[in-house]
Motif scaffolding. Structure first.
Motif, PDB file in Angstrom:
ATOM      1  N   VAL A   1       0.829  -1.212   0.000  1.00 52.45           N
ATOM      2  CA  VAL A   1       0.000   0.000   0.000  1.00 52.45           C
ATOM      3  C   VAL A   1       0.860   1.257   0.000  1.00 52.45           C
ATOM      4  O   VAL A   1       0.468   2.293  -0.554  1.00 52.45           O
ATOM      5  CB  VAL A   1      -0.915  -0.017   1.257  1.00 52.45           C
ATOM      6  N   VAL A   2       2.041   1.151   0.598  1.00 52.61           N
ATOM      7  CA  VAL A   2       2.947   2.312   0.695  1.00 52.61           C
ATOM      8  C   VAL A   2       3.166   2.934  -0.687  1.00 52.61           C
ATOM      9  O   VAL A   2       3.247   4.154  -0.839  1.00 52.61           O
ATOM     10  CB  VAL A   2       4.299   1.875   1.308  1.00 52.61           C
ATOM     11  N   PHE A   3       3.238   2.058  -1.670  1.00 57.16           N
ATOM     12  CA  PHE A   3       3.498   2.506  -3.034  1.00 57.16           C
ATOM     13  C   PHE A   3       2.484   3.552  -3.508  1.00 57.16           C
ATOM     14  O   PHE A   3       2.823   4.500  -4.196  1.00 57.16           O
ATOM     15  CB  PHE A   3       3.464   1.278  -3.953  1.00 57.16           C
ATOM     16  N   TYR A   4       1.227   3.381  -3.085  1.00 53.57           N
ATOM     17  CA  TYR A   4       0.169   4.296  -3.527  1.00 53.57           C
ATOM     18  C   TYR A   4       0.277   5.670  -2.854  1.00 53.57           C
ATOM     19  O   TYR A   4      -0.316   6.634  -3.302  1.00 53.57           O
ATOM     20  CB  TYR A   4      -1.210   3.691  -3.239  1.00 53.57           C
ATOM     21  N   PHE A   5       1.018   5.706  -1.769  1.00 46.49           N
ATOM     22  CA  PHE A   5       1.165   6.983  -1.062  1.00 46.49           C
ATOM     23  C   PHE A   5       2.429   7.740  -1.487  1.00 46.49           C
ATOM     24  O   PHE A   5       2.795   8.728  -0.883  1.00 46.49           O
ATOM     25  CB  PHE A   5       1.185   6.745   0.457  1.00 46.49           C
ATOM     26  N   LEU A   6       3.060   7.224  -2.494  1.00 45.62           N
ATOM     27  CA  LEU A   6       4.316   7.812  -2.941  1.00 45.62           C
ATOM     28  C   LEU A   6       4.054   8.740  -4.142  1.00 45.62           C
ATOM     29  O   LEU A   6       3.789   8.251  -5.246  1.00 45.62           O
ATOM     30  CB  LEU A   6       5.239   6.664  -3.348  1.00 45.62           C
ATOM     31  N   PRO A   7       4.104  10.073  -3.980  1.00 46.82           N
ATOM     32  CA  PRO A   7       3.763  10.976  -5.097  1.00 46.82           C
ATOM     33  C   PRO A   7       4.496  10.663  -6.413  1.00 46.82           C
ATOM     34  O   PRO A   7       3.856  10.674  -7.462  1.00 46.82           O
ATOM     35  CB  PRO A   7       4.115  12.365  -4.563  1.00 46.82           C
ATOM     36  N   PRO A   8       5.799  10.363  -6.400  1.00 45.38           N
ATOM     37  CA  PRO A   8       6.455  10.098  -7.692  1.00 45.38           C
ATOM     38  C   PRO A   8       5.832   8.910  -8.430  1.00 45.38           C
ATOM     39  O   PRO A   8       5.827   8.879  -9.657  1.00 45.38           O
ATOM     40  CB  PRO A   8       7.905   9.788  -7.306  1.00 45.38           C
ATOM     41  N   SER A   9       5.292   7.936  -7.667  1.00 43.53           N
ATOM     42  CA  SER A   9       4.711   6.769  -8.332  1.00 43.53           C
ATOM     43  C   SER A   9       3.435   7.147  -9.092  1.00 43.53           C
ATOM     44  O   SER A   9       3.075   6.489 -10.067  1.00 43.53           O
ATOM     45  CB  SER A   9       4.421   5.666  -7.316  1.00 43.53           C
TER      46      SER A   9
END
Lengths: 277, 587
Positions: B268-276
């Motif tokens: 889920v962390v990935f979805y909170f990463l603006p660059p992603s």
């Protein structure tokens, strides 16, 4: 015959910075063609007043009218009619004088040909013609001040707000600029001249307002102020109104602080010896 | 014949339409287009200029300064492009690249371009003119956009091209992919501006600057450590951890396989990463229509719209108010008060001896390193996070910190190299931050005081050694203490100390000026940094070569130390002899 209406009217102006009151209930007016000398000791509120008049600061309360335009309600229209020389002489130093004057002229929407002509003439007048394409980073304080003055006059303002305009200027330029101020007033310009140089204020200004601790303590022509304080010179009037007492004692104490009391003691012991002899 | 004519007519019509729309928009925003153009032109011109008085010389310096910046970032970007070789898929690579771009942009806005947002000079120069607050705001924002676009273009062009390693047949979409990356950087810059203006409403400018410096240090640590810990460390099964990079390279080199196959954690962390979000948009552009990509792209779109709306909202009269507050406050900036005391507080000749000078210079430096001198703290603090990350990384990975004299292969040296990159970074940050200063005019005091310049310079050198490099050196000592035996430890620390001295001298010779004596300038020292970096890599490679040439390890160590000591001593002597040539500052 009724007197000329006031061009600049300031009423009940107040400004605070946190708990500190910078100016408190200041009111005065200046007529068209009049030069008002604005005097006061350091920190009295002179620059704050001028910054408010120039639109840099918003007052907590009070009204300012410039040629019938309310500064707070229609700042752009009011600012078109004024020229401001700040105390700090701030300008974009990385530009050349010509570039800077061009920028200022464009902000006032002056035609390009007029900006060019006036810039050259002004710089010529201030002996800066040769440096017109040199960046101002290498300029002396006086040279920068000349550019600031040129910028303030470029759009032929009706009201001039001058905060220590002669800072750093050479004697010849001071002499010339005093003449220019007088001539501009004769042509109907309204000028507020804030300065510490009492001699210039005494010679150039029609009226004088003295501000002390954020309040105007006296206002009138030099003759009126003399009568009011029973003092013969502006220096003494200023001293009287701003309650600057014990100057001699302060001088002595400061000299002692500089010399760690040695020279002062030596001088006094020398005087004692002379007395004994 | 008629076709080109109708095309021209069409173009003219579109241009007129655009002009009408822009004028209506400007009217709605209370912006004067003409004044806006003037301000942007002047801001760009002034920002690229140095403080050199000679016009012809400075014209050259404008071009070279700008070129240096582009060249430096371009060189850095080539290194970044190489990351495409170690990433397992496009979204991982793009997320890392955009993260780097967004982070660098955010720091650049805070450190280098903050004057473009809030400039104290504006208050006295512009606010007495008939110009609206909104015009000033939009002019500043457009100027910032120009800088950010140039900055991110030089940083991301090569990586953007390299990303098409994963989709070679769709290389024609590269301009759009590049555009998305740059939009990511712009969003980052605008968010920083918004945050800055919002914080200004709640804190006074000096206090805010102090808070921001701590924030930067924490932010950079969280960012680096966050990637390392949360995203790269916990990878999908089968991929290789970056945390064991050196081990992996060694293992791969011996087995002949690809050492890296980095794939970002899919949690889920990935979805909170603006660059992603922006990386996901690039995936969508290239034809990946999975739910994840669509979600990420939609988030990116919402963020762009949201940031746009926020920037419009900021354009109110409050901007003017806070600018004036900032200007008034900055007038009371303490600046070089302590340095000024060097002359004012002296009581007798004794105090002008070296000890007195040192203590005073230290006190000046202490006050500047502290919260009283924001430009310096803003310059140094962001990198504390990176330095802390380096140490944490070193503690967790035993092969990361290695004694250079025990290195026998290129991959061994890779681990040792990090410290040789960290050191020049510290040298550059500290020398730049202590050399360039908004109160540079106060440096006349060094020339007016009855003290030889070399004494001031020595005082400055000892103060920086004690207050900036000393703690880093001690931390390294502590770290190596658990990694090495006493002999190599002492040799390693001596080598590092000599390298610090050597780099300080080198840095001075590249830029021969006294501390706190130069006006702040954009991109100061990037070329210097690149050169020092290249030199350091050369030194490390030189040691390796010595190891290979020499039959005995002891001989190569002896040769290295002798060379380092001789070069450092000669360089330092040369440095102090150059002090006589220093010219006083123009006050």
């Amino acid at each position: 015959m009724s007197p000329d209406p006031a061009f600049l009217e300031v009423s009940q102006l107040r400004k605070t910075f946190g708990s500190q009151i910078a100016i408190n209930d200041i009111s005065f007016s200046v007529r068209q063609g009049e030069i008002l000398g604005y005097l006061g000791p350091n920190g009295a509120g002179k620059s704050t007043t001028l910054k408010i008049l120039a639109g840099l600061l918003t007052p907590d309360s009070g009204n300012i009218s410039i040629g019938g335009i309310n500064l707070q309600q229609d700042p752009l229209k009011a600012k078109k009619r004024m020229g401001f020389v700040p105390e700090t002489g701030a300008l974009y130093e990385k530009l050349t004088p010509l570039e800077y004057l061009e920028m200022v002229g464009q902000l006032y929407r002056i035609q390009a040909s007029e900006i060019r002509r006036k810039s050259h003439e002004f710089l010529e007048y201030f002996d800066l013609a040769e440096q017109r394409n040199t960046r101002m980073t290498s300029f002396s304080k006086g040279m920068k001040q000349k550019v600031v003055l040129s910028a303030a006059l470029l759009h032929n303002p009706d009201l001039l707000l001058l905060d220590e305009p002669l800072n750093g200027l050479d004697a010849n330029t001071v002499l010339m600029f005093k003449g220019v101020m007088r001539r501009l007033a004769d042509l109907g310009k309204t000028i507020i001249y804030s300065s510490h140089i009492l001699e210039v204020v005494e010679r150039v200004c029609d009226r004088i307002a003295i501000i002390h601790q954020g309040q105007i303590v006296a206002e009138g022509s030099i003759t009126q102020l003399r009568e009011m304080t029973q003092s013969p010179s502006l220096e003494l009037i200023f001293k009287e109104l701003t309650k600057t007492g014990g100057v001699e004692d302060k001088i002595e104490a400061f000299a002692k602080a500089i010399t760690n009391g040695r020279e002062a003691n030596a001088a006094s012991s020398q005087t004692e010896e002379e007395h004994e002899l | 014949m008629n076709q080109p004519k109708s095309l021209i007519n069409c173009a003219v019509l579109v241009a007129r339409w655009a002009e009408v729309v822009s004028h209506h928009l400007a009217f709605a925003l209370a912006v004067d287009i003409f004044q806006l153009r003037v301000l942007v032109k002047i801001a760009v011109r002034a920002s690229f200029r140095g403080y050199e008085p000679d016009s012809s010389k400075s014209e050259r310096s404008i071009r070279s300064g700008f070129r240096n910046m582009l060249v430096t970032y371009f060189i850095t970007s080539m290194g970044l492009s190489a990351m495409s070789a170690v990433c397992g898929n496009l979204i991982t690579y793009n997320t890392l690249i955009i993260s780097y771009g967004m982070m660098m942009t955010a720091f650049a806005v805070l450190i280098e371009y903050n004057d473009l947002i809030l400039n104290a000079d504006d208050a006295e120069i512009l606010f007495s003119k008939p110009i609206t607050s909104q015009t000033i705001y939009w002019a500043r924002l457009i100027t910032l956009t120009i800088f950010v676009l140039l900055y991110s273009a030089s940083l991301l062009l090569m990586p953007s091209m390299a990303s098409f390693r994963f989709a070679k047949s769709k290389f024609y979409l590269m301009p759009f992919s590049f555009l998305i990356m740059m939009i990511g950087c712009l969003v980052s810059a605008f968010l920083v501006v918004h945050l800055y203006v919002q914080l200004l409403k709640r804190f006074d400018p000096n206090r805010l600057t102090g808070l921001l410096t701590y924030f930067q240090a924490g932010f950079s640590l969280v960012l680096f450590y966050g990637y390392y810990k949360l995203l790269l460390y916990k990878q999908a099964a089968g991929s290789v951890s970056i945390a064991r990079a050196v081990e992996n390279v060694q293992a791969a080199a011996s087995s002949g396989s690809n050492p890296f196959n980095l794939i970002l954690d899919q949690s889920v962390v990935f979805y909170f990463l603006p660059p992603s979000w922006f990386a996901g948009s690039i995936d969508l552009l290239l034809g990946d229509t999975t739910l994840r990509t669509l979600n990420l792209s939609m988030t990116a779109l919402c963020v762009i719209v949201g940031v746009g709306l926020v920037m419009f909202k900021v354009a109110t009269a409050s901007y003017l108010h806070h600018l004036v507050a900032h200007a008034l406050d900055s007038q009371s900036l303490p600046g070089l008060r302590d340095a000024g005391e060097v002359t004012h507080s002296r009581t007798d000749d004794q105090q002008w001896r070296l000890r007195g000078i040192l203590s005073r210079f230290k006190s000046a430096l202490r006050s500047t390193v502290g919260s009283s001198f924001p430009p310096l703290t803003r310059g140094i603090y962001p990198f504390f996070g990176i330095i802390l990350f380096y140490f944490l990384y070193g503690i967790e990975n035993k092969n990361f910190l290695i004694d250079i004299f025990q290195a026998h292969s290129g991959t061994d040296v890779l681990g040792a190299h990090s410290v040789y990159v960290l050191l020049p970074l510290c040298v550059l940050i500290a020398t730049n931050a202590t050399k360039y200063c908004s109160d540079w005019r106060a440096a006349w005091i060094f020339y007016a005081a009855p003290v030889e310049l070399r004494q001031f310079h020595l005082g400055y050198r000892l103060a920086t050694l004690g207050r900036i490099y000393g703690p880093i050196w001690l931390l390294l000592l502590l770290l190596y203490f658990f990694k090495m035996s006493l002999g190599p430890l002492l040799l390693q620390m001596l080598a590092l100390f000599l390298i610090i001295l050597f780099l300080l001298s080198l840095s001075f010779l590249f830029d021969p000026h006294l501390a706190l004596s130069q006006a702040p300038r954009l991109h100061a020292g990037f070329l210097k940094f690149t050169l020092i970096l290249a030199l350091l890599v050369a030194i490390a490679q030189g040691i390796l070569i010595l190891e290979y040439i020499s039959s005995k390890h002891e001989i190569s160590i002896g040769v290295f130390y002798l060379a380092l000591m001789i070069v450092t001593a000669l360089w330092s002597l040369f440095e102090f002899s150059q002090l006589k040539r220093l010219e006083p500052v123009i006050v």
